[in-house]
Design an enzyme around this catalytic site. Structure first.
Site, PDB file in Angstrom:
ATOM      1  N   SER A 140      84.426-136.137 -32.122  1.00  0.00           N
ATOM      2  CA  SER A 140      84.356-136.960 -33.339  1.00  0.00           C
ATOM      3  C   SER A 140      83.115-137.841 -33.274  1.00  0.00           C
ATOM      4  O   SER A 140      82.200-137.564 -32.483  1.00  0.00           O
ATOM      5  CB  SER A 140      85.632-137.792 -33.483  1.00  0.00           C
ATOM      6  N   ASN A 141      83.057-138.867 -34.084  1.00  0.00           N
ATOM      7  CA  ASN A 141      81.895-139.769 -34.057  1.00  0.00           C
ATOM      8  C   ASN A 141      82.351-141.191 -34.326  1.00  0.00           C
ATOM      9  O   ASN A 141      83.534-141.444 -34.552  1.00  0.00           O
ATOM     10  CB  ASN A 141      80.840-139.304 -35.066  1.00  0.00           C
ATOM     11  N   ARG A 142      81.423-142.123 -34.318  1.00  0.00           N
ATOM     12  CA  ARG A 142      81.761-143.546 -34.375  1.00  0.00           C
ATOM     13  C   ARG A 142      81.984-144.073 -35.798  1.00  0.00           C
ATOM     14  O   ARG A 142      82.113-145.277 -35.985  1.00  0.00           O
ATOM     15  CB  ARG A 142      80.646-144.370 -33.736  1.00  0.00           C
ATOM     16  N   SER A 143      81.985-143.225 -36.801  1.00  0.00           N
ATOM     17  CA  SER A 143      82.142-143.719 -38.178  1.00  0.00           C
ATOM     18  C   SER A 143      83.461-144.486 -38.315  1.00  0.00           C
ATOM     19  O   SER A 143      84.511-144.007 -37.925  1.00  0.00           O
ATOM     20  CB  SER A 143      82.137-142.536 -39.154  1.00  0.00           C
ATOM     21  N   ALA A 193      81.290-139.060 -42.341  1.00  0.00           N
ATOM     22  CA  ALA A 193      80.417-138.571 -41.253  1.00  0.00           C
ATOM     23  C   ALA A 193      81.016-137.254 -40.769  1.00  0.00           C
ATOM     24  O   ALA A 193      81.826-137.228 -39.838  1.00  0.00           O
ATOM     25  CB  ALA A 193      80.372-139.600 -40.140  1.00  0.00           C
TER      26      ALA A 193
END
Ligand code: FMN
Length: 399
Positions: A211-214, A278
């Site tokens: 995943s990502n930091r969004s 994101a």
């Protein structure tokens, strides 16, 4: 910057509260700032203040009856509903809050409240037990959820000499709210807006994901701003730690594939797509069916690209598309390329390596680039303020 009240058409709807006399002061304050004020009164309100007082203060006839003795042609309350830039229900009784929250339209004011599309501010005043009554609480929550502004009454000594929350708020506080209300032009009234927000999660196995930091904060701020500008908003959200945006339909997704399916379902009939999510660029080529066990030799994770959702969607979506791009080092060139490549009308660029901007925080600093070559910078501000500025820029360019 706050809105000027000069030449704004404001309806002050006075209800049957002991605080009705304080509406006279409010009307005077609005008029002093140049607003053109009309007053409507419920039948109960006329028990507290005579209509002649308001007629004198406003120089307009006071609206009293839904069914006047001498009916004029047409449907007057529908015409009246379209005349105003804002409606201030002051004082708002528990009765009127309840009616407005439940589509009850059995007098002129409650009927108008069921019809109007302009911003509405409720200024409650009532006995403290009435204010904390669960039915009143529920009405207030519902109204706020639909983007109606409901002030909290002040705390203090009430007309009955009880201490509690229920006093009509001070005039300067109400005036500040009215200015704020008019600062929200209904730029997107009648428009349908689809917003995507937050990260996607791409599974590696049943318990792990990429995943990502969004945080979803920018997308949620855009949804709230679009709602406040009068749009009907659907928010497609990845997994985030945020409360749903009141008044916006929420579709929860997890993977990029879910997002593609949700977009496919929801895009029909939309006027504007704000693609703030994101979305993963890569996903596991073959997610394991079972939890990958710890072994002495770490497994190799093979990735494959996620299909470009926006490019696919663009081919069939005729509305306005705002893409988002996260770059580093103030790089706008990559975003210019992305704007062309995606066929979007606009792209919002922010930078992950800049303090107070990009992912996670409550502030952002962005550039907005358009396909027609405009490039504007919105300096660092709250994500709520940046969201408003983006929509203020985009709205006039929509069909
Ligand atoms: C003396 C008196 C004072 C009242 N004050 C309030 C009040 O401050 N707030 C309120 O919600 N209701 C108050 N009420 C009750 C409302 O007047 C009553 O619910 C009425 O039906 C409201 O009608 P309307 O919402 O059409 O104006 C009061 C009633 C009386 C008799």
């Amino acid at each position: 910057m706050t809105a000027s009240l000069k030449d704004k058409h404001i309806l002050v709807a006075v209800c049957g509260s002991i605080a009705a006399f304080k509406a006279c002061e409010l009307v005077r304050a609005l008029r002093k700032e140049g607003a053109d004020v009309t007053v409507a009164m419920t039948r109960s309100a006329t028990q507290f203040v005579g209509p002649a007082t308001f007629a004198a203060f406003t120089t307009h006839p006071v609206l009293l009856e839904q069914f006047p003795a001498d009916p004029s042609a047409g449907v007057p309350h529908v015409d009246v509903a379209e005349m105003f830039d804002a409606i201030v229900v002051a004082p708002a009784t528990a009765d009127m809050l309840g009616k407005a929250a439940h589509a009850i339209a059995n007098d002129l004011i409650s009927t108008l409240l069921n019809i109007v599309e302009c911003p509405v501010l409720f200024v409650p005043a009532m006995n403290f037990r009435m204010w904390r009554n669960p039915a009143t609480r529920d009405a207030v929550t519902r109204l706020r959820g639909w983007g109606r502004r409901v002030l909290d009454p002040d705390k203090g000594t009430l007309a009955t000499l009880h201490e509690g929350m229920g006093r009509f708020p001070e005039i300067p506080a109400i005036m500040a709210e009215v200015r704020e209300l008019l600062d929200r032009p209904q730029l997107l009234r009648g428009k349908r807006v689809l917003v995507t927000a937050g990260p996607t999660r791409e599974p590696i196995d049943p318990v792990r994901f990429i995943s990502n930091r969004s945080s979803g904060k920018m997308g949620y701020a855009l949804a709230a701003a679009a709602r406040d500008f009068g749009a009907e908003v659907t928010l497609i959200s990845g997994p985030v730690q945020l409360e749903p945006v009141p008044g916006c339909a929420l579709v929860s997704i997890e993977t990029a594939e879910d997002l593609a399916a949700a977009l496919e379902r929801e895009i029909k009939g939309q006027d504007l797509l704000l693609m703030a999510a994101a979305v993963a660029d890569f996903q596991a080529a073959a997610p394991a069916r079972e939890k990958i066990r710890r072994t002495s030799r770490p497994p190799t994770l093979k990735l494959k690209p996620v299909p470009d959702l926006l490019k696919t969607l663009r081919k069939k979506f005729k509305g306005t598309v705002v893409a988002f791009s996260l770059q580093a080092g103030g790089d706008l060139e990559t975003a210019r390329d992305k704007l062309r490549d995606k066929g979007a009308e606009f792209i919002v660029v922010n930078f992950y390596d800049e303090p107070g901007a990009g992912f996670e925080g409550d502030t952002n600093h962005v550039w907005l680039l358009s396909s027609s070559g405009q490039e504007v910078e919105f300096p660092q501000d709250t994500k709520a303020a940046i969201a408003r500025r983006i929509l203020e820029f985009v709205a006039p360019h929509m069909d």
